[in-house]
Design a protein around this motif. Structure first.
Motif, PDB file in Angstrom:
ATOM      1  N   ARG A  34      35.575  66.993  52.638  1.00 54.03           N
ATOM      2  CA  ARG A  34      35.537  68.449  52.738  1.00 54.03           C
ATOM      3  C   ARG A  34      35.127  69.049  51.400  1.00 54.03           C
ATOM      4  O   ARG A  34      35.154  68.376  50.358  1.00 54.03           O
ATOM      5  CB  ARG A  34      36.905  69.004  53.154  1.00 54.03           C
ATOM      6  CG  ARG A  34      38.013  68.679  52.166  1.00 54.03           C
ATOM      7  CD  ARG A  34      39.347  69.257  52.618  1.00 54.03           C
ATOM      8  NE  ARG A  34      40.407  68.968  51.660  1.00 54.03           N
ATOM      9  CZ  ARG A  34      41.601  69.538  51.670  1.00 54.03           C
ATOM     10  NH1 ARG A  34      41.901  70.430  52.604  1.00 54.03           N
ATOM     11  NH2 ARG A  34      42.519  69.226  50.770  1.00 54.03           N
ATOM     12  N   ILE A  35      34.737  70.328  51.463  1.00 51.21           N
ATOM     13  CA  ILE A  35      34.459  71.099  50.259  1.00 51.21           C
ATOM     14  C   ILE A  35      35.353  72.327  50.287  1.00 51.21           C
ATOM     15  O   ILE A  35      35.337  73.097  51.246  1.00 51.21           O
ATOM     16  CB  ILE A  35      32.985  71.506  50.165  1.00 51.21           C
ATOM     17  CG1 ILE A  35      32.092  70.267  50.048  1.00 51.21           C
ATOM     18  CG2 ILE A  35      32.761  72.430  48.966  1.00 51.21           C
ATOM     19  CD1 ILE A  35      30.616  70.583  49.983  1.00 51.21           C
ATOM     20  N   LEU A  36      36.149  72.480  49.244  1.00 50.13           N
ATOM     21  CA  LEU A  36      37.034  73.630  49.121  1.00 50.13           C
ATOM     22  C   LEU A  36      36.328  74.699  48.296  1.00 50.13           C
ATOM     23  O   LEU A  36      35.743  74.411  47.250  1.00 50.13           O
ATOM     24  CB  LEU A  36      38.343  73.225  48.449  1.00 50.13           C
ATOM     25  CG  LEU A  36      39.113  72.065  49.099  1.00 50.13           C
ATOM     26  CD1 LEU A  36      40.369  71.750  48.308  1.00 50.13           C
ATOM     27  CD2 LEU A  36      39.456  72.400  50.542  1.00 50.13           C
ATOM     28  N   CYS A  37      36.418  75.910  48.761  1.00 45.70           N
ATOM     29  CA  CYS A  37      35.734  77.032  48.119  1.00 45.70           C
ATOM     30  C   CYS A  37      36.739  78.168  48.017  1.00 45.70           C
ATOM     31  O   CYS A  37      37.053  78.822  49.013  1.00 45.70           O
ATOM     32  CB  CYS A  37      34.518  77.427  48.971  1.00 45.70           C
ATOM     33  SG  CYS A  37      33.504  78.733  48.300  1.00 45.70           S
ATOM     34  N   ASP A  38      37.256  78.425  46.811  1.00 45.96           N
ATOM     35  CA  ASP A  38      38.351  79.378  46.637  1.00 45.96           C
ATOM     36  C   ASP A  38      37.894  80.524  45.738  1.00 45.96           C
ATOM     37  O   ASP A  38      37.378  80.285  44.643  1.00 45.96           O
ATOM     38  CB  ASP A  38      39.555  78.672  46.020  1.00 45.96           C
ATOM     39  CG  ASP A  38      40.747  79.603  45.859  1.00 45.96           C
ATOM     40  OD1 ASP A  38      40.834  80.583  46.626  1.00 45.96           O
ATOM     41  OD2 ASP A  38      41.579  79.365  44.968  1.00 45.96           O
ATOM     42  N   PHE A  39      38.106  81.754  46.194  1.00 46.00           N
ATOM     43  CA  PHE A  39      37.645  82.933  45.469  1.00 46.00           C
ATOM     44  C   PHE A  39      38.750  83.595  44.650  1.00 46.00           C
ATOM     45  O   PHE A  39      38.659  84.791  44.342  1.00 46.00           O
ATOM     46  CB  PHE A  39      37.033  83.941  46.452  1.00 46.00           C
ATOM     47  CG  PHE A  39      35.683  83.526  46.954  1.00 46.00           C
ATOM     48  CD1 PHE A  39      34.528  83.920  46.292  1.00 46.00           C
ATOM     49  CD2 PHE A  39      35.559  82.715  48.073  1.00 46.00           C
ATOM     50  CE1 PHE A  39      33.278  83.530  46.743  1.00 46.00           C
ATOM     51  CE2 PHE A  39      34.316  82.318  48.542  1.00 46.00           C
ATOM     52  CZ  PHE A  39      33.167  82.720  47.863  1.00 46.00           C
ATOM     53  N   ILE A  42      32.104  94.936  39.876  1.00 43.20           N
ATOM     54  CA  ILE A  42      32.906  93.992  40.647  1.00 43.20           C
ATOM     55  C   ILE A  42      32.622  92.587  40.137  1.00 43.20           C
ATOM     56  O   ILE A  42      31.459  92.217  39.925  1.00 43.20           O
ATOM     57  CB  ILE A  42      32.553  94.064  42.146  1.00 43.20           C
ATOM     58  CG1 ILE A  42      32.866  95.449  42.711  1.00 43.20           C
ATOM     59  CG2 ILE A  42      33.253  92.967  42.933  1.00 43.20           C
ATOM     60  CD1 ILE A  42      34.312  95.817  42.705  1.00 43.20           C
ATOM     61  N   THR A  43      33.661  91.802  39.944  1.00 36.36           N
ATOM     62  CA  THR A  43      33.507  90.401  39.562  1.00 36.36           C
ATOM     63  C   THR A  43      33.823  89.506  40.760  1.00 36.36           C
ATOM     64  O   THR A  43      34.903  89.614  41.358  1.00 36.36           O
ATOM     65  CB  THR A  43      34.440  90.027  38.398  1.00 36.36           C
ATOM     66  OG1 THR A  43      34.084  90.811  37.252  1.00 36.36           O
ATOM     67  CG2 THR A  43      34.309  88.546  38.055  1.00 36.36           C
ATOM     68  N   LEU A  44      32.867  88.678  41.122  1.00 40.36           N
ATOM     69  CA  LEU A  44      33.080  87.650  42.140  1.00 40.36           C
ATOM     70  C   LEU A  44      33.268  86.325  41.424  1.00 40.36           C
ATOM     71  O   LEU A  44      32.453  85.950  40.571  1.00 40.36           O
ATOM     72  CB  LEU A  44      31.882  87.565  43.086  1.00 40.36           C
ATOM     73  CG  LEU A  44      31.521  88.843  43.857  1.00 40.36           C
ATOM     74  CD1 LEU A  44      30.282  88.607  44.704  1.00 40.36           C
ATOM     75  CD2 LEU A  44      32.686  89.295  44.720  1.00 40.36           C
ATOM     76  N   GLN A  45      34.327  85.621  41.752  1.00 38.44           N
ATOM     77  CA  GLN A  45      34.635  84.358  41.090  1.00 38.44           C
ATOM     78  C   GLN A  45      34.989  83.316  42.135  1.00 38.44           C
ATOM     79  O   GLN A  45      35.696  83.614  43.105  1.00 38.44           O
ATOM     80  CB  GLN A  45      35.796  84.544  40.113  1.00 38.44           C
ATOM     81  CG  GLN A  45      36.002  83.362  39.167  1.00 38.44           C
ATOM     82  CD  GLN A  45      36.886  83.734  37.987  1.00 38.44           C
ATOM     83  OE1 GLN A  45      36.817  84.840  37.479  1.00 38.44           O
ATOM     84  NE2 GLN A  45      37.726  82.793  37.570  1.00 38.44           N
ATOM     85  N   VAL A  46      34.488  82.096  41.954  1.00 33.44           N
ATOM     86  CA  VAL A  46      34.731  81.050  42.936  1.00 33.44           C
ATOM     87  C   VAL A  46      34.942  79.713  42.238  1.00 33.44           C
ATOM     88  O   VAL A  46      34.379  79.474  41.154  1.00 33.44           O
ATOM     89  CB  VAL A  46      33.548  80.947  43.925  1.00 33.44           C
ATOM     90  CG1 VAL A  46      32.294  80.405  43.241  1.00 33.44           C
ATOM     91  CG2 VAL A  46      33.912  80.116  45.137  1.00 33.44           C
ATOM     92  N   LYS A  47      35.743  78.871  42.856  1.00 31.22           N
ATOM     93  CA  LYS A  47      35.906  77.494  42.396  1.00 31.22           C
ATOM     94  C   LYS A  47      35.576  76.569  43.547  1.00 31.22           C
ATOM     95  O   LYS A  47      36.101  76.722  44.648  1.00 31.22           O
ATOM     96  CB  LYS A  47      37.335  77.229  41.913  1.00 31.22           C
ATOM     97  CG  LYS A  47      37.501  75.807  41.357  1.00 31.22           C
ATOM     98  CD  LYS A  47      38.929  75.501  40.988  1.00 31.22           C
ATOM     99  CE  LYS A  47      39.029  74.078  40.436  1.00 31.22           C
ATOM    100  NZ  LYS A  47      40.387  73.548  40.473  1.00 31.22           N
ATOM    101  N   LEU A  48      34.677  75.608  43.290  1.00 24.39           N
ATOM    102  CA  LEU A  48      34.316  74.596  44.282  1.00 24.39           C
ATOM    103  C   LEU A  48      34.983  73.277  43.931  1.00 24.39           C
ATOM    104  O   LEU A  48      34.967  72.849  42.771  1.00 24.39           O
ATOM    105  CB  LEU A  48      32.804  74.375  44.308  1.00 24.39           C
ATOM    106  CG  LEU A  48      31.911  75.457  44.900  1.00 24.39           C
ATOM    107  CD1 LEU A  48      30.466  74.972  44.891  1.00 24.39           C
ATOM    108  CD2 LEU A  48      32.336  75.814  46.302  1.00 24.39           C
ATOM    109  N   ASP A  49      35.561  72.637  44.933  1.00 27.30           N
ATOM    110  CA  ASP A  49      36.102  71.287  44.787  1.00 27.30           C
ATOM    111  C   ASP A  49      35.476  70.421  45.866  1.00 27.30           C
ATOM    112  O   ASP A  49      35.678  70.679  47.068  1.00 27.30           O
ATOM    113  CB  ASP A  49      37.624  71.277  44.948  1.00 27.30           C
ATOM    114  CG  ASP A  49      38.334  71.955  43.794  1.00 27.30           C
ATOM    115  OD1 ASP A  49      38.224  71.468  42.660  1.00 27.30           O
ATOM    116  OD2 ASP A  49      38.986  72.991  44.034  1.00 27.30           O
ATOM    117  N   GLU A  65      33.212  76.044  38.539  1.00 27.55           N
ATOM    118  CA  GLU A  65      33.463  77.451  38.799  1.00 27.55           C
ATOM    119  C   GLU A  65      32.181  78.260  38.663  1.00 27.55           C
ATOM    120  O   GLU A  65      31.285  77.900  37.896  1.00 27.55           O
ATOM    121  CB  GLU A  65      34.531  77.992  37.836  1.00 27.55           C
ATOM    122  CG  GLU A  65      35.892  77.349  38.042  1.00 27.55           C
ATOM    123  CD  GLU A  65      36.958  77.980  37.169  1.00 27.55           C
ATOM    124  OE1 GLU A  65      36.617  78.844  36.326  1.00 27.55           O
ATOM    125  OE2 GLU A  65      38.134  77.599  37.332  1.00 27.55           O
ATOM    126  N   GLY A  66      32.095  79.313  39.440  1.00 27.15           N
ATOM    127  CA  GLY A  66      30.959  80.218  39.382  1.00 27.15           C
ATOM    128  C   GLY A  66      31.435  81.652  39.320  1.00 27.15           C
ATOM    129  O   GLY A  66      32.551  81.974  39.763  1.00 27.15           O
TER     130      GLY A  66
END
Length: 569
Positions: A261-266, A249-256, A237-238
């Protein structure tokens, strides 16, 4: 032998397509009216197959445009309908959700026919200076206030321009000649690409693009999947906190990272803001894909197939998936921060791969000038809209310093003072690198800039600020120090905000300091010769050389003496 010959021929045709779209882009640079296109290169161009899949993009251009256009052409096909597409047609939109993210980007799509048969599409996008409404800024409360909206429609049918559309556009913007000129430039850009494509198809004896499209897309897909398959199967997570408009503002992401494939969910990112800094998902996808591709597969051609394995998602109602009618004029201020947020997560999976944080968003401003009095108007003072593109510093890399006054991730160029001043009665009193703004580290962050902005005698102006990093500077990585924050004020000390329209009276200047990129690695590990070089070039002060990097007084004096003797360091 035939297989080898086919592969070679396909490679030659692939290279020709790159040349075609680059000439397409250069036609736009040469003919555009807006300085944002001519001087800063805020544009993109590409060629697509009959299914709307991007085959090639011009080297000239920005990721936010070109990666968003990868989705946009499909919307054009769906909205216009193939049965309604004819030779000589030109289509247009500035729809933020089906174009490239805000009303100030005009996207033009042109179908390409060979012997009466549709063989593909050309698309291009350019940022224009004005689309009416409140002007380019964050102050609107909905997209309806931000300017004229052009749904996906025909600009020209069978070669005949819709003059009613032209009249509507001219009646709703402050710079009608400039905007209409830019639209015609976009159409001419696509026409240039079309003519070069038809020449190429004739040279190679092609009746359609199916064969070369299959070659490009299949090879790009396979190469990208190979890169992904070689990565560790991990998740991380970032997070990043940035200024926002009135509140952070908070930007949050999870990489899988999965096998193919690469999943990138905010999920977890802040909600939609009441002011115009929101981001349509198409723009979020554009910059998230760009960040991943830069880190994982930078040399693989950018097209529909190489982008497909990067799957980007965000919950509706977050600031990175704002839905209509959210105000989105400054979607780039948040959108340009997405790559550094993604890299905060990716660094935990692939250490020593991604850079430290940089300035992120462009340091743009727009000046709306007008006569300060009736007497000034009679003396020649005039109204003008001047948009200036500028950059802070980029973050230091794992083995290299950051780049000074360089736009990452947008890639647009800083506009020359001469070009800015030519567009209106604005005066740039100062524009120079900002010493000590790059975060210290084994590798130093790139420097930001100082600028002082005023107007010619007889003018006052509104200053549209579009800045971030005022309260949340770029963060260092692996022990590197933060970059310097943004500062903004008038020359008499009057405080100014980082975002929004603000009045500046006649005779006053706006004093700007753009942010620096962050450092990478501990400052104590920096090569002393590089510290001396930075001191000699004015990138750091003697105090920073002494207090941060540990140079002795004797070493500092030796650098000064060498400069006096004219010796290079």
């Amino acid at each position: 032998m035939s297989g080898t010959t086919s592969t070679v021929s396909n490679q030659v045709m692939w290279n020709r397509l790159i040349s075609v779209v680059e000439e397409q882009a250069q036609a736009l640079v040469r003919t555009a009216f807006s300085t944002s296109v001519r001087e800063a290169g805020d544009l993109s161009a590409g060629v697509y197959d009959v299914k709307g899949r991007m085959l090639a993009q011009a080297v000239t251009g920005t990721p936010g445009h070109v990666n968003a256009m990868a989705d946009a052409v499909g919307h054009f096909i769906r909205r216009i309908g193939r049965q309604n597409m004819f030779e000589g047609d030109v289509y247009i939109t500035n729809d933020p959700w089906e174009g490239t993210g805000h009303l100030h980007d005009i996207t033009v799509v042109t179908p390409s026919f060979l012997n009466g048969v549709l063989v593909g599409f050309f698309a291009c996008t350019a940022h224009v200076v004005d689309v009416g409404g409140r002007g380019f800024g964050a102050d609107a409360n909905s997209v309806y206030e931000e300017g004229i909206y052009l749904p996906i429609m025909k600009f020209a049918e069978r070669g005949t321009v819709d003059q009613t559309l032209i009249k509507i556009v001219r009646g709703n913007v402050r710079e009608p000649d400039q905007l209409v000129g830019d639209i015609y430039a976009l159409a001419a850009c696509n026409e240039t690409g079309h003519r070069r494509l038809i020449d190429m198809m004739g040279e190679f004896g092609l009746s359609d693009l199916e064969g070369i499209a299959g070659f490009i897309l299949e090879n790009s897909r396979r190469a990208t999947l190979e890169r992904i398959a070689a990565l560790p199967r991990k998740s991380a997570e970032g997070e990043m906190v940035i200024d926002g408009y009135d509140s952070p503002i908070t930007l949050q992401v999870k990489l899988d990272i999965e096998e193919d494939r690469i999943l990138c969910d905010f999920a977890g990112t802040s909600g939609v803001d009441r002011k115009g800094i929101n981001v349509p998902l198409v723009y979020t996808k554009a910059y998230a894909c760009y960040a991943l591709k830069c880190a994982i597969a930078p040399e693989i051609p950018n097209n529909a197939a190489s982008l497909a394995p990067f799957e980007i998602s965000a919950p509706e109602g977050t600031i990175v998936n704002a839905v209509h009618p959210a105000p989105v004029a400054l979607r780039h201020v948040i959108g340009h921060m997405i790559p550094d947020t993604v890299y905060d997560a990716l660094d935990k999976i692939l250490p020593a791969t991604v850079p430290a944080e940089g300035a992120g968003s462009l340091c743009n401003f727009q000046v709306s000038l007008r006569p300060a009095s009736e007497a000034a108007r009679k003396a020649g003072a005039r109204r003008a809209e001047v948009l200036a593109f500028n950059s802070g510093g980029s973050g230091a890399r794992p083995a290299l310093d950051g780049m000074s006054a360089t736009a990452f991730p947008s890639g647009v160029m800083t506009m020359p003072v001469e070009a800015t001043e030519h567009t209106g009665p604005v005066i740039i009193w100062r524009k120079e690198l900002r010493p000590d703004s790059g975060g210290a580290g084994q590798y130093r962050g790139g420097l930001g800039q100082y600028m002082e902005v005023g107007a010619a005698t007889g003018h006052d102006f509104d200053f549209q600020a579009m800045f971030d990093r005022v309260n949340h500077p770029a963060r260092g990585r692996a022990g590197g120090q933060n970059g310097a924050p943004t500062t903004i004020a008038q020359d008499d000390g009057t405080a100014m905000r980082g975002k929004g329209k603000q009045y500046v009276p006649e005779g006053r200047k706006v004093m700007l300091a753009f942010p620096g990129g962050a450092g990478y690695g501990p400052a104590a590990a920096r090569d002393r010769d590089l510290v001396k070089r930075d001191l000699a070039r004015g990138y750091i002060s003697a105090a920073a050389a002494r207090d941060i990097y540990g140079l002795t007084a004797e070493e500092i004096d030796a650098v000064a003496a060498a400069l006096e003797r004219g010796e290079a360091l």
